[in-house]
Enzyme design. Sequence first.
Site, PDB file in Angstrom:
ATOM      1  N   LYS A 128       0.663  -0.871   0.014  1.00 18.72           N
ATOM      2  CA  LYS A 128       0.125   0.251  -0.072  1.00 18.72           C
ATOM      3  C   LYS A 128       0.834   1.176  -0.003  1.00 18.72           C
ATOM      4  O   LYS A 128       0.675   2.379  -0.665  1.00 18.72           O
ATOM      5  CB  LYS A 128      -0.953  -0.106   1.205  1.00 18.72           C
ATOM      6  CG  LYS A 128      -2.200  -0.759   1.053  1.00 18.72           C
ATOM      7  CD  LYS A 128      -3.084  -0.831   2.088  1.00 18.72           C
ATOM      8  CE  LYS A 128      -4.085  -1.714   2.092  1.00 18.72           C
ATOM      9  NZ  LYS A 128      -5.043  -2.057   3.399  1.00 18.72           N
ATOM     10  N   LYS A 162      -4.816 -10.233  -7.357  1.00 22.37           N
ATOM     11  CA  LYS A 162      -5.911 -10.937  -6.676  1.00 22.37           C
ATOM     12  C   LYS A 162      -7.193  -9.778  -6.769  1.00 22.37           C
ATOM     13  O   LYS A 162      -6.942  -8.692  -6.983  1.00 22.37           O
ATOM     14  CB  LYS A 162      -5.692 -11.037  -5.252  1.00 22.37           C
ATOM     15  CG  LYS A 162      -5.823 -10.134  -4.180  1.00 22.37           C
ATOM     16  CD  LYS A 162      -5.161 -10.200  -2.930  1.00 22.37           C
ATOM     17  CE  LYS A 162      -5.505  -8.986  -2.326  1.00 22.37           C
ATOM     18  NZ  LYS A 162      -5.250  -8.819  -0.864  1.00 22.37           N
ATOM     19  N   LYS A 212     -11.044  -4.824  -3.591  1.00 24.80           N
ATOM     20  CA  LYS A 212     -11.923  -3.761  -3.776  1.00 24.80           C
ATOM     21  C   LYS A 212     -11.170  -2.777  -4.027  1.00 24.80           C
ATOM     22  O   LYS A 212     -11.984  -1.602  -4.808  1.00 24.80           O
ATOM     23  CB  LYS A 212     -12.404  -3.366  -2.215  1.00 24.80           C
ATOM     24  CG  LYS A 212     -13.181  -4.523  -1.486  1.00 24.80           C
ATOM     25  CD  LYS A 212     -13.304  -4.304  -0.139  1.00 24.80           C
ATOM     26  CE  LYS A 212     -13.902  -5.307   0.699  1.00 24.80           C
ATOM     27  NZ  LYS A 212     -13.707  -5.184   2.223  1.00 24.80           N
TER      28      LYS A 212
HETATM   29  P1  TYM Z   1     -10.547  -7.810   4.053  1.00 25.02           P
HETATM   30  O1  TYM Z   1     -11.841  -6.860   4.545  1.00 25.02           O
HETATM   31  O2  TYM Z   1      -9.785  -7.132   3.066  1.00 25.02           O
HETATM   32  O3  TYM Z   1     -10.910  -9.126   3.497  1.00 25.02           O
HETATM   33  C1  TYM Z   1     -11.884  -9.863   4.389  1.00 25.02           C
HETATM   34  C2  TYM Z   1     -11.595 -11.459   3.942  1.00 25.02           C
HETATM   35  O4  TYM Z   1     -11.796 -11.570   2.699  1.00 25.02           O
HETATM   36  C3  TYM Z   1     -10.679 -12.318   2.292  1.00 25.02           C
HETATM   37  N1  TYM Z   1     -10.124 -11.981   0.999  1.00 25.02           N
HETATM   38  C4  TYM Z   1     -10.008 -12.847   0.039  1.00 25.02           C
HETATM   39  N2  TYM Z   1      -9.920 -14.158  -0.148  1.00 25.02           N
HETATM   40  C5  TYM Z   1      -9.936 -14.839  -1.251  1.00 25.02           C
HETATM   41  N3  TYM Z   1      -9.397 -14.099  -2.434  1.00 25.02           N
HETATM   42  C6  TYM Z   1      -9.586 -12.851  -2.650  1.00 25.02           C
HETATM   43  N4  TYM Z   1      -9.205 -12.017  -3.682  1.00 25.02           N
HETATM   44  C7  TYM Z   1      -9.841 -12.088  -1.148  1.00 25.02           C
HETATM   45  N5  TYM Z   1      -9.831 -10.835  -0.987  1.00 25.02           N
HETATM   46  C8  TYM Z   1      -9.987 -10.740   0.460  1.00 25.02           C
HETATM   47  C9  TYM Z   1      -9.570 -11.697   3.189  1.00 25.02           C
HETATM   48  O5  TYM Z   1      -8.400 -12.684   3.226  1.00 25.02           O
HETATM   49  C10 TYM Z   1     -10.294 -11.819   4.764  1.00 25.02           C
HETATM   50  O6  TYM Z   1     -10.335 -12.930   5.027  1.00 25.02           O
HETATM   51  N6  TYM Z   1      -7.368  -7.302   8.061  1.00 25.02           N
HETATM   52  C11 TYM Z   1      -8.761  -7.947   7.501  1.00 25.02           C
HETATM   53  C12 TYM Z   1      -9.959  -7.717   8.482  1.00 25.02           C
HETATM   54  C13 TYM Z   1      -9.745  -8.178  10.002  1.00 25.02           C
HETATM   55  C14 TYM Z   1      -9.617  -9.440  10.298  1.00 25.02           C
HETATM   56  C15 TYM Z   1      -9.737  -9.113  11.908  1.00 25.02           C
HETATM   57  C16 TYM Z   1      -9.713 -10.613   9.867  1.00 25.02           C
HETATM   58  C17 TYM Z   1      -9.600  -7.128  10.986  1.00 25.02           C
HETATM   59  N7  TYM Z   1      -9.621  -7.737  11.936  1.00 25.02           N
HETATM   60  C18 TYM Z   1      -9.387 -10.276  12.760  1.00 25.02           C
HETATM   61  C19 TYM Z   1      -9.473 -11.721  10.695  1.00 25.02           C
HETATM   62  C20 TYM Z   1      -9.391 -11.569  12.029  1.00 25.02           C
HETATM   63  C21 TYM Z   1      -8.975  -7.352   6.135  1.00 25.02           C
HETATM   64  O7  TYM Z   1      -8.575  -6.323   5.736  1.00 25.02           O
HETATM   65  O8  TYM Z   1      -9.720  -8.203   5.417  1.00 25.02           O
END
Ligand code: TYM
Length: 335
Positions: free
Chosen positions: A118, A203, A206
């Site tokens: 980022k 990948k 968003k």
């Molecule tokens: P975030 O909001 O970016 O994504 C949420 C979940 O979706 C999964 N993901 C994907 N899986 C497969 N292919 C993709 N292209 C893809 N893009 C996203 C992510 O791996 C995630 O599981 N930091 C985290 C949010 C968070 C969190 C936590 C997760 C905050 N606290 C505690 C687990 C435990 C995040 O930004 O996810």
Amino acid sequence: MTDTTTKRLKTFSGVKPSGGLHLGNYLGAIKRWVDDQDVYENVFCIVDLHAITVPQDPVALRQQTREVAAFYIAAGLNPARTIVFVQSHVSAHAELGWVLNCITPMGWLERMTQFKDKAAREGDNRERISTGLFDYPVLMASDILLYDANLVPVGDDQKQHVELTRDIAERVNRLYGDILVVPKPLIAETGARIMGLADPFKKMSKSDNLPGQAIGIFDKPEDIRKAIMRATTDSERTIVFDTNRPGLYNLLTIYQVLSGETREQIETRFEGKGYGDLKRTLADAVLDTLSPIQARCNSLLNSSDLDDLLRDGADRARVIADRTFNRVCTAMGLR
Ligand code: TYM
């Protein structure tokens, strides 16, 4: 710490309510939470404090927070047995986050590849990146550790953050006694890294502005169909799982997760067929899955039941989170 309060292993996970949910979030995370819901004792969160690490419009943030919550429930999480809540409703997340900041070396955060990517994208604007974006993995550690989670079901891109959480928990345990459960990432063999449809080397995400790259969970059926029909493939003829053909491999992987069929069954199904057949079948499978979820989501979003469910979820989450936070404070000489 070994947790003896329940026979079932505990899970914790969350999604950021920014930018709109996409198919990768569903297949890599939320679908798996739903599928395994009865195996574990679960807490799932809408992590709005994470969303504000980059600027957010307040009205849109509130709306997207409700949308993600509605999606969790519409996709099949049952709030009667699974805790679903919004992160900012439970103050212990930010409080433990601060405490963990004080024991986490900056060097550990500097190694996080997601932050490095980022920051690199910001180029000359790097100086303007918020401290919160840098510190975000510590808040994530706080989220997980508050619930004594054994397992953290996430997509592949969050693995490093869960490993950092382990390091933080182990450091706390070394310094203050055995007070935190050390969690493990739970990453699916298939679907943990769904790639973009237009550029299958990146990948699905968003923040990507490439048209047709991501399938938004709330996209119109015709847009979803169009994005799949235009997905990048190659000029070969056979339809087989081959990692050297990333566009095709990604489409087949999405189909595999949605259909539950084995790779052999899928290759047999498409033997002698062309990309057009595969794409049409895949679009039908995506729409068959998403359309009923979208309909349930819309009715939840128009009802105050959703807010009641989230209030109740936060009340239940707060009891667990406050207990852990007190344990940490007592061990550290606070309070
Ligand atoms: P975030 O909001 O970016 O994504 C949420 C979940 O979706 C999964 N993901 C994907 N899986 C497969 N292919 C993709 N292209 C893809 N893009 C996203 C992510 O791996 C995630 O599981 N930091 C985290 C949010 C968070 C969190 C936590 C997760 C905050 N606290 C505690 C687990 C435990 C995040 O930004 O996810």
